[in-house]
Design an enzyme around this catalytic site. Sequence first.
Site, PDB file in Angstrom:
ATOM      1  N   ALA A   1       0.872  -1.172   0.000  1.00  0.00           N
ATOM      2  CA  ALA A   1       0.000   0.000   0.000  1.00  0.00           C
ATOM      3  C   ALA A   1       0.907   1.219   0.000  1.00  0.00           C
ATOM      4  CB  ALA A   1      -0.859  -0.010   1.253  1.00  0.00           C
TER       5      ALA A   1
ATOM      6  N   GLY B   1       0.563  -5.104   0.719  1.00  0.00           N
ATOM      7  CA  GLY B   1      -0.611  -5.093  -0.149  1.00  0.00           C
ATOM      8  C   GLY B   1      -0.317  -5.666  -1.514  1.00  0.00           C
TER       9      GLY B   1
ATOM     10  N   GLU C   1      -0.640  -9.239  -1.094  1.00  0.00           N
ATOM     11  CA  GLU C   1      -2.070  -9.526  -0.888  1.00  0.00           C
ATOM     12  C   GLU C   1      -2.824  -9.517  -2.208  1.00  0.00           C
ATOM     13  OE1 GLU C   1      -2.250  -6.523   2.257  1.00  0.00           O
ATOM     14  OE2 GLU C   1      -3.184  -8.021   3.518  1.00  0.00           O
TER      15      GLU C   1
ATOM     16  N   GLU D   1       4.404  -5.779   7.017  1.00  0.00           N
ATOM     17  CA  GLU D   1       3.652  -4.744   7.733  1.00  0.00           C
ATOM     18  C   GLU D   1       4.088  -4.567   9.187  1.00  0.00           C
ATOM     19  OE1 GLU D   1       2.469  -6.857   5.591  1.00  0.00           O
ATOM     20  OE2 GLU D   1       0.845  -6.007   4.413  1.00  0.00           O
TER      21      GLU D   1
HETATM   22  N1  T1G Z   1       4.699   3.326  -0.119  1.00  0.00           N
HETATM   23  C1  T1G Z   1       5.173   4.537  -0.491  1.00  0.00           C
HETATM   24  N2  T1G Z   1       6.454   4.755  -0.889  1.00  0.00           N
HETATM   25  C2  T1G Z   1       7.269   3.689  -0.908  1.00  0.00           C
HETATM   26  C3  T1G Z   1       6.849   2.401  -0.530  1.00  0.00           C
HETATM   27  C4  T1G Z   1       5.490   2.241  -0.130  1.00  0.00           C
HETATM   28  N3  T1G Z   1       4.991   1.058   0.218  1.00  0.00           N
HETATM   29  N4  T1G Z   1       7.904   1.557  -0.662  1.00  0.00           N
HETATM   30  C5  T1G Z   1       8.925   2.305  -1.096  1.00  0.00           C
HETATM   31  N5  T1G Z   1       8.559   3.576  -1.243  1.00  0.00           N
HETATM   32  C6  T1G Z   1       9.379   4.673  -1.742  1.00  0.00           C
HETATM   33  C7  T1G Z   1      10.560   4.937  -0.829  1.00  0.00           C
HETATM   34  O1  T1G Z   1      10.183   5.818   0.208  1.00  0.00           O
HETATM   35  C8  T1G Z   1      11.520   5.593  -1.808  1.00  0.00           C
HETATM   36  O2  T1G Z   1      11.041   6.916  -2.007  1.00  0.00           O
HETATM   37  C9  T1G Z   1      11.256   4.835  -3.102  1.00  0.00           C
HETATM   38  O3  T1G Z   1       9.955   4.278  -2.971  1.00  0.00           O
HETATM   39  C10 T1G Z   1      12.261   3.734  -3.340  1.00  0.00           C
HETATM   40  O4  T1G Z   1      12.247   2.939  -2.155  1.00  0.00           O
HETATM   41  C11 T1G Z   1      -2.455  -3.070   2.849  1.00  0.00           C
HETATM   42  C12 T1G Z   1      -1.068  -1.844   4.782  1.00  0.00           C
HETATM   43  C13 T1G Z   1      10.129  -2.133  -1.974  1.00  0.00           C
HETATM   44  C14 T1G Z   1      12.077  -3.308  -0.917  1.00  0.00           C
HETATM   45  O5  T1G Z   1       6.612  -2.159   3.856  1.00  0.00           O
HETATM   46  O6  T1G Z   1      10.707  -2.299   1.644  1.00  0.00           O
HETATM   47  O7  T1G Z   1       1.011  -2.765   2.219  1.00  0.00           O
HETATM   48  O8  T1G Z   1      13.071   8.081  -1.086  1.00  0.00           O
HETATM   49  O9  T1G Z   1      14.627   3.432  -1.573  1.00  0.00           O
HETATM   50  O10 T1G Z   1      15.871   0.064  -1.724  1.00  0.00           O
HETATM   51  O11 T1G Z   1      -1.666  -4.844   4.146  1.00  0.00           O
HETATM   52  O12 T1G Z   1      11.084   0.267  -0.692  1.00  0.00           O
HETATM   53  O13 T1G Z   1      12.791   7.746  -3.562  1.00  0.00           O
HETATM   54  O14 T1G Z   1      11.288   9.342  -2.331  1.00  0.00           O
HETATM   55  O15 T1G Z   1      13.312   1.618  -0.365  1.00  0.00           O
HETATM   56  O16 T1G Z   1      14.846  -0.600  -3.996  1.00  0.00           O
HETATM   57  C15 T1G Z   1       4.054  -2.735   3.061  1.00  0.00           C
HETATM   58  C16 T1G Z   1       8.276  -0.921   1.900  1.00  0.00           C
HETATM   59  C17 T1G Z   1       3.359  -1.434   3.126  1.00  0.00           C
HETATM   60  C18 T1G Z   1       7.520  -2.236   1.677  1.00  0.00           C
HETATM   61  C19 T1G Z   1      12.397  -1.348  -2.454  1.00  0.00           C
HETATM   62  N6  T1G Z   1       5.192  -2.645   2.181  1.00  0.00           N
HETATM   63  N7  T1G Z   1       9.269  -0.709   0.862  1.00  0.00           N
HETATM   64  O17 T1G Z   1      13.625  -1.012  -1.851  1.00  0.00           O
HETATM   65  O18 T1G Z   1      13.983   1.330  -2.789  1.00  0.00           O
HETATM   66  S1  T1G Z   1       1.954  -1.482   4.192  1.00  0.00           S
HETATM   67  C20 T1G Z   1       6.412  -2.341   2.685  1.00  0.00           C
HETATM   68  C21 T1G Z   1      10.442  -1.406   0.850  1.00  0.00           C
HETATM   69  C22 T1G Z   1       0.852  -2.449   3.353  1.00  0.00           C
HETATM   70  C23 T1G Z   1      -1.217  -3.791   3.302  1.00  0.00           C
HETATM   71  C24 T1G Z   1      -0.321  -2.934   4.138  1.00  0.00           C
HETATM   72  C25 T1G Z   1      11.425  -1.011  -0.200  1.00  0.00           C
HETATM   73  C26 T1G Z   1      11.480  -1.988  -1.382  1.00  0.00           C
HETATM   74  P1  T1G Z   1      12.110   8.115  -2.264  1.00  0.00           P
HETATM   75  P2  T1G Z   1      13.601   2.348  -1.600  1.00  0.00           P
HETATM   76  P3  T1G Z   1      14.675  -0.075  -2.613  1.00  0.00           P
END
Ligand code: T1G
Length: 694
Positions: A62, A101, A104, A124
Amino acid sequence: MTAARYEARDGLGWIVIDNPPVNAASHAVRAGLAEAIGKAKADPAASAVVLACAGRTFVAGADIREFGKPIAPPSLPDILDAIEGLDKPVVAAIHGTALGGGFEIALACHARVLSKDASVGLPEVKLGIIPGAGGTQRLPRLVGVPAAIGMAATGRMVGAAEALKLGVADAVAEEDVLADAARLAKKLADMPPRRTRDLPVPPFDPAAADAATVAATGKARGQIAPKIAADMIRLTATTTFDDGISQERAAFLKLVTSDQAKAMRHAFFAEREVARVPRLEGVKPRTTERVAVIGAGTMGAGISVAVAAAGIPVAVVEMNEAAAEAGRARVAGLFDRMAKSGRLSPAQHAAAVAAHSIGVDFEAAVGAADVVIEAVFEDIEIKKALFRRIAPVAKAGATLATNTSYLDVDAIAAVTGRAEDVIGLHFFSPANIMKLVEVIEGAKSDPSAVATGVALGKRIGKIPVVCRVCDGFVGNRILGAYRAAQDILLENGGTPEGMDRALEAFGFAMGPYAVSDLAGLDIGFARRKSLAPTRDPKRRDGGTTLDRLAQMGRFGQKTGRGFYRYVEGKRVVDPEVTALIEEVAREQGVTRKPVDDDLVVRATRAVMANEGAKILAEGIVPRALDIDVVYLQGYGYPVWRGGPMFEADRVGLKQILADMREVSALAGPGFEPAALLVELAESGGAFASWTKRN
Ligand code: T1G
């Protein structure tokens, strides 16, 4: 460009999500998906559907930036119901990482094909929440309850092979995941879609589920989400899918507004924001193709291994062949442990070893390097002498970095005749594992040299925090302040075991006295001796007990006795130490009174924030988040509190100021509230929104 589009091709429907950089499931993506699913449903030419993503990865979750704001429909659960409810099979084609998400979405599809280097997971809990779109209800129906807990309660990602073995991947594509997904979709086209929600939960051993829960919660002490995730997964065995979904959603919505979730979201974004330093905006880093590291001791070995593991050729230089040989053994051990732990794949291990060399030819290594990193004994004269040798040998434009943890980078730069090339790169031990590196900008450092330190830090998988020169930079300066306050409280009436217990309950991995015994009291004693000539006799610093223990040869774990005694590796309270503390208090004219856990925590929290306020006001770092990241990544600060400055803002600066005034009354000179703390507390301000005006 729509964030999700539909196209019909070769008798299949194709739903393609396109929302760079990581295809986060933002409102635009959800709205685009709703439209695309409608088209797929209505398209008679599409006998089955492939759901894929453009760009470098499948949906990474998400959109975390939308959290804390009203959720604009359609919600992700609604989208997933629509996908799963389609009357034609939907096959997810997964590359990169399908997380949260994103995973999911894949679980609501009727089958999943992963590319061989893809990973999937429900991270999460690392954001202080739980899956909110069916992850805890669909995953166990595919992999079973214990394995689902092992994934969703820890946030662990699994690779394609493991996903296949677990049953959450139907196939792994060696070459072309889209082609393989299309082939599978066609194969399934004539069969009724296999809806994950309709699958029975495989029978499981409750003890295995309990064990997975204990393992997950044990690794996340103090965090509330892991246990809730495990409980939601267990629900699948006792209630209907729809009831489970509504309980999961309710728990998710409650957690997403919790203090822990706010803190962990702050940490997530801060660790990315920190490398974007306002004053370095647009400054181009220098080319870094080769690195030299001087010294193959613990730090030099760790640093050089981190550099080589990133594929950058690194030449380590030692004084003589014997030291070089010892260094080679040290480095080989680090590489082997990284390979065994899976941090390095076999191919990465081989490439890293090939990129790494240790020798004694100083001129050759230093002369060829774009970045030279000194990692020798922490003594200013030794470092100055070495930089006098490096300066004339290193090529023009090379960046010269000292790994000092608290010595004056400007004093080192001054002896080189090229101060503009000199920076600090303060790595944290073990340097091949710890992510934090403080990039120290000297008074004369050229911005391009600082930018080079930041770029190299990121390239080797570190989180670089740029700071200016002061005693202890950010991390050790704050450490020195709050450890002195704690030691004074110890003299005032505390005990090592009581104070450690209070701070471990606050969330530190280890209490300060257990840490001192682990690090070695002799190290602290040597530093105190070096600072003694400059110490203000009017100020209490609480270090007398440590001095006495060190003078008694009680260096901590390595000598079996320090603040504690160590019996068969177990830490036990030593009445001798209690007596010594009481003796020191008497000498100081202090009447000991019991120090309660609440005071220990409030005092530590206040002094950390107070020193942070001074660091901000002096312009050592530009933002409070810089200080938070240093503590989260280098000092074991509990991530679910977001860092010392985020925690101070949460508590409220009025309270922090009151606590600081209480510390000042107890500890005497040197613990006055910082002007910035007073200013913000009295104006109702917060560190998060303060930036240095000039
Ligand atoms: N939402 C918004 N921005 C995100 C994002 C996300 N989920 N994931 C990454 N970014 C942005 C990050 O801030 C950065 O921005 C750019 O993308 C590159 O990220 C409904 C509620 C996917 C392994 O926890 O682990 O889903 O700094 O530098 O090293 O049940 O990003 O360039 O402006 O980290 O290649 C669950 C979080 C969310 C995954 C890639 N998902 N992301 O790593 O790039 S909650 C996560 C990561 C959810 C559902 C629930 C990593 C990555 P900027 P990056 P990377």
